[in-house]
Design a protein around this motif. Structure first.
Motif, PDB file in Angstrom:
ATOM      1  N   THR A  17       0.818  -1.211   0.000  1.00  0.00           N
ATOM      2  CA  THR A  17       0.000   0.000   0.000  1.00  0.00           C
ATOM      3  C   THR A  17       0.851   1.261   0.000  1.00  0.00           C
ATOM      4  O   THR A  17       0.584   2.202  -0.753  1.00  0.00           O
ATOM      5  CB  THR A  17      -0.935   0.005   1.209  1.00  0.00           C
ATOM      6  N   HIS A  18       1.890   1.270   0.857  1.00  0.00           N
ATOM      7  CA  HIS A  18       2.703   2.486   0.957  1.00  0.00           C
ATOM      8  C   HIS A  18       4.119   2.105   1.393  1.00  0.00           C
ATOM      9  O   HIS A  18       4.300   1.309   2.318  1.00  0.00           O
ATOM     10  CB  HIS A  18       2.098   3.473   1.975  1.00  0.00           C
ATOM     11  N   GLU A  40       3.234  -6.661   4.761  1.00  0.00           N
ATOM     12  CA  GLU A  40       3.455  -6.381   3.347  1.00  0.00           C
ATOM     13  C   GLU A  40       4.937  -6.498   2.983  1.00  0.00           C
ATOM     14  O   GLU A  40       5.279  -6.959   1.890  1.00  0.00           O
ATOM     15  CB  GLU A  40       2.938  -4.979   3.006  1.00  0.00           C
ATOM     16  N   GLY A  83       2.729   3.768  -3.432  1.00  0.00           N
ATOM     17  CA  GLY A  83       2.448   2.351  -3.564  1.00  0.00           C
ATOM     18  C   GLY A  83       3.543   1.632  -4.347  1.00  0.00           C
ATOM     19  O   GLY A  83       4.109   2.172  -5.299  1.00  0.00           O
TER      20      GLY A  83
END
Length: 265
Positions: A34-35, A118, A56
């Motif tokens: 996501t980031h 992530e 992203g």
């Protein structure tokens, strides 16, 4: 079911974003975060320095291989890396660290993940891609097979000097018959060129190449071949001065024939 539909729709939207902002040849997204924030390791201070790249992260597929892209929210320019078998990756919490050669200098960069899950997922996906690249056999470079083809002689356009000679020869050949005697003029009787007489005695090639004794250079007439005559005629037809001269000669012959016809009556 609704969750899968939402994930597929988000993936398709991200794919269109990458194709529009990074590379239209990108065909699939293998993984994403996501980031993330991109850092650079400063050798002088031995510390991490934050760069102007964050947003992203996407691990994507394109025809030339695999690419890692950070869609930059800080500037219009995205950060992308073409992955290869020589790509060096290290997982060190909270970074994914890699080395990159930039302008002949080895640069160490780190990708910071706010979400640890992530980071682990992207690290596993990157290692799988690198393993595929390293296990794949190198693509052989085909060696072109030489083909023996006969050399084709390209007809070069005549130079200005050659064109001038050809035009002069063609002009002489065309305007000489335009005499006023009516035998070789326009509309008059034409004469058939006689066949050149060949010598009956046998001569050797060396004797044929040498001019006869006493023959001067002025007696040797230049040979105007068919191709040269064609090029000369094409050049003359495009010359307005030649057309004016030809038309004037035609009118002169026509008037002379008309006057001679009137005098005969």
């Amino acid at each position: 079911m609704a969750l899968n539909i939402n994930e597929q729709a988000r993936k398709e939207a991200n794919l269109r974003l990458l194709q529009r902002t990074t590379d239209p040849s990108i065909s699939n997204i293998l993984d994403s975060a996501t980031h993330v924030v991109l850092y650079k390791f400063a050798q002088a201070s031995q510390s991490w320095e934050k760069s102007n790249v964050e947003g992203g992260l996407f691990l994507a597929v394109k025809p030339s291989g695999y690419i890692m892209v950070i869609v930059n929210r800080s500037s219009p320019d995205n950060y992308s890396i073409q992955l290869s078998a020589n790509f060096q990756l290290q997982h060190q919490d909270p970074y994914l660290i890699f080395r990159q050669l930039e302008q002949g200098e080895t640069v160490i960069r780190g990708i910071w993940f706010p979400n640890a899950n992530e980071r682990v997922t992207v690290n596993n996906s990157l290692n799988q891609v690198l393993e595929r690249l390293r296990s794949a056999p190198p693509t052989p470079v085909p060696t072109p097979t030489p083909v023996n083809t006969p050399a084709t002689k390209i007809q070069q356009p005549p130079s200005n000097a050659a064109a001038g000679l050809d035009q002069g020869a063609a002009l002489t050949a065309l305007l000489t018959p335009l005499s006023l005697n009516g035998t070789n003029g326009i509309g008059g009787a034409t004469t058939t060129p006689t066949r050149p007489q060949h010598p009956t005695t046998h001569t050797t090639p060396q004797q044929q190449q040498q001019p006869p004794m006493g023959q001067t250079q002025q007696q040797q007439q230049p040979v105007l071949d068919k191709k040269s005559l064609q090029l000369a005629l094409l050049s003359l037809v495009q010359d307005d001065r030649f057309l004016d001269l030809l038309h004037a000669q035609y009118l002169k012959v026509a008037h002379a024939r008309a006057n001679r016809g009137n005098n005969g009556n």
